[in-house]
Enzyme design. Sequence first.
Site, PDB file in Angstrom:
ATOM      1  N   HIS A 100       0.827  -1.217   0.000  1.00 31.24           N
ATOM      2  CA  HIS A 100       0.000   0.000   0.000  1.00 31.24           C
ATOM      3  C   HIS A 100       0.859   1.263   0.000  1.00 31.24           C
ATOM      4  CE1 HIS A 100       0.504  -0.462   4.420  1.00 31.24           C
ATOM      5  NE2 HIS A 100       0.601   0.844   4.347  1.00 31.24           N
TER       6      HIS A 100
ATOM      7  N   GLU B  18      -8.150 -12.031  -9.742  1.00 31.36           N
ATOM      8  CA  GLU B  18      -6.929 -11.829  -8.957  1.00 31.36           C
ATOM      9  C   GLU B  18      -6.610 -13.017  -8.057  1.00 31.36           C
ATOM     10  OE1 GLU B  18      -7.275  -8.182  -6.736  1.00 31.36           O
ATOM     11  OE2 GLU B  18      -9.330  -8.552  -6.159  1.00 31.36           O
TER      12      GLU B  18
ATOM     13  N   ASP C 238      -2.482  -8.969  -6.801  1.00 37.77           N
ATOM     14  CA  ASP C 238      -2.856 -10.147  -6.012  1.00 37.77           C
ATOM     15  C   ASP C 238      -2.665 -11.436  -6.794  1.00 37.77           C
ATOM     16  OD1 ASP C 238      -3.590  -9.251  -3.430  1.00 37.77           O
ATOM     17  OD2 ASP C 238      -5.319  -8.270  -4.305  1.00 37.77           O
TER      18      ASP C 238
ATOM     19  N   CYS D 156      -5.833  -3.962 -14.172  1.00 36.92           N
ATOM     20  CA  CYS D 156      -5.748  -2.777 -13.321  1.00 36.92           C
ATOM     21  C   CYS D 156      -4.682  -2.914 -12.244  1.00 36.92           C
ATOM     22  CB  CYS D 156      -7.105  -2.449 -12.699  1.00 36.92           C
ATOM     23  SG  CYS D 156      -7.689  -3.713 -11.570  1.00 36.92           S
TER      24      CYS D 156
HETATM   25  C1  PEP Z   1      -4.669  -5.970  -7.713  1.00 39.89           C
HETATM   26  O1  PEP Z   1      -4.676  -6.842  -6.852  1.00 39.89           O
HETATM   27  O2  PEP Z   1      -3.940  -6.003  -8.733  1.00 39.89           O
HETATM   28  C2  PEP Z   1      -5.513  -4.774  -7.562  1.00 39.89           C
HETATM   29  C3  PEP Z   1      -5.629  -3.888  -8.520  1.00 39.89           C
HETATM   30  O3  PEP Z   1      -6.134  -4.580  -6.363  1.00 39.89           O
HETATM   31  P1  PEP Z   1      -5.372  -4.059  -5.052  1.00 39.89           P
HETATM   32  O4  PEP Z   1      -3.985  -3.615  -5.446  1.00 39.89           O
HETATM   33  O5  PEP Z   1      -6.170  -2.927  -4.526  1.00 39.89           O
HETATM   34  O6  PEP Z   1      -5.375  -5.265  -4.193  1.00 39.89           O
HETATM   35 MG    MG Z   2      -6.249  -6.846  -5.412  1.00 42.45          MG
END
Ligand code: PEP
Ligand code: MG
Length: 591
Positions: A199, A441, A465, A512
Amino acid sequence: MSAQTKGEKVFRGIAVSSGVCRGKILVLHRVRHLIARREIAEADIPAEVKRFEQVLVKTRTQITEIQDRVNANMSAAEGNIFDAHLLMLEDRVVIDEVLRLIRDQKANADFAFHTVTDRYIAAMAKEEDEFFRERVDVLRDLTGRVLDNLLDVKEALNLSRLTEPCILVSHDLSPSTTAQIDKQFVLGFATDIGGKTSHTAIMARSLDIPAVVGLQNIAEELENGDYALLDGYNGTVIVNPTDSTLFEYGQLEKNKATLDEKLREILWQPAVTLDGKPIHLSANIEDQHDVESVLAHGAEGVGLFRTEYLYISRDRPPDEQSQFQAYRDVAVAMKPHPVIIRTLDLGGDKFVSHLQLAQEMNPFLGWRAIRFCLAQPQLFRTQLRAILRASAEGNVKMMYPMISGLDELTQANALVEQCKAELRAENIPFHENLEVGVMIEIPSAALIADALAKRAKFFSIGSNDLIQYTLAADRTNEKVSHLYEPTHPAIIRLIKATVDASHAHGIWTGVCGEIGGDPVLVPLLLGLGVDELSAAPAVIPQVKYMIRRVKMSEAQALAEFALQGESPSEIYARCMEYAHEIAPSLFERKA
Ligand code: PEP
Ligand code: MG
């Protein structure tokens, strides 16, 4: 010995947010409190009580100041983080217990406060009800602040008092510390721990601040005032750079200025390959205020609206109306472009400091995202109703995170239907055919993509993920970052299977996760047949630049090579070679 007394020293870590900055180091040390019990003389008890009460007032002022500053520099959502701190600071039960210990047992205030809060923290951490558990981190943070003041520890983490630009160095950065970052004073940051898709890293890219993580012991080795250069392209921090290093980076800055000029030229051009294939290029946003940056960087929609920020920063979940306003603001600003709102994805490493769902042994494998939402239908329905209502105001789509099997999709869709029925009965407008997609994911979802494709309008691959779950490599742990390989053949095959299943059922697939914003991997993703890419706003121009130089026939040949490949590094090297060949200017910033 301070690095100031030595020559140039290079620390190597993981580059997570591009850019170069140079300046004085500010080390955010973790403060450890030494709390000893002292017996207070009877006559001194009133003074000790007064000292405690004064510290509560002082802490309140400090928190309010931080909150005001965050409200002004970021948004009310981030500022609300501190509401929970303020409420707990006034908790009469805790305060009375501390006062009792001081008065009845003649305990010193710091010992009394630590004893009481420690007991609460231990009790709350054990509670099943997430209402209590989510407050554990807030209470820890607050306890730390009160103890700093009681023990007169200099405020080690007070970012609101910065008066000159600096590079932050820390063991880690929590969301509440990151939320205080003022880009005027924080040039970049470097941490001991963390991974490329942690994060902290995602936050850095969203703030568009150069950052390097996984530097292992930099927070121990550097001292305040050391002069350093932080290279967010190559993942290095160079302390006491020599003249020749500074000269080299001066050249790189000139190259960057030339590249920026080239990127500006294509800002409003379409994201289309050399041979004419249009690619939908969208941006990821962390909250509604990022939408300005999305528009400024020439994205054609929002491919991922992470709604977690609306939740983490408050004492209780946002109500339907405030969520509706946030979603509507984005939908209206982006109109007619699509805005894909992802339903709540709390858990894992996501913003644990402020809404700790649980102290779980394996948070990434635990009660996260859609699992958490389906278990809390009331909370979920509030969000679903808000998203549905926003769909009447713009081109809104919705997607579910962390789908592992059909049941979750069916259950979530049933709740959507219920919400639609309610809204109809209440005469509240929404888009009857709101498109609902599924994030791919979890490897199981990729492997049953054909079944999911029959029931979804689109797929969005969450590679952050997908990689960690497929390769069993924690995305936040720098010690296993060498295993976290986007070009592992297993990942490539799962992406290909997902894309093929979607196309066979007439739906599209986007990416994404962070690989969608990596220019090196863009040709491979296009070659695998991906229809949409969504990335942090700041990297959109580079991704578009790359798309506009790709020939689909060459991208497909690259994908073919990757699908036959056995070695992640060989596949990555081929991607790198192709990217350098077609867009050399993008890589001239690498030292
Ligand atoms: C991912 O897991 O690639 C995703 C876009 O979601 P997050 O990074 O918020 O887990
Ligand atoms: Mg994710």
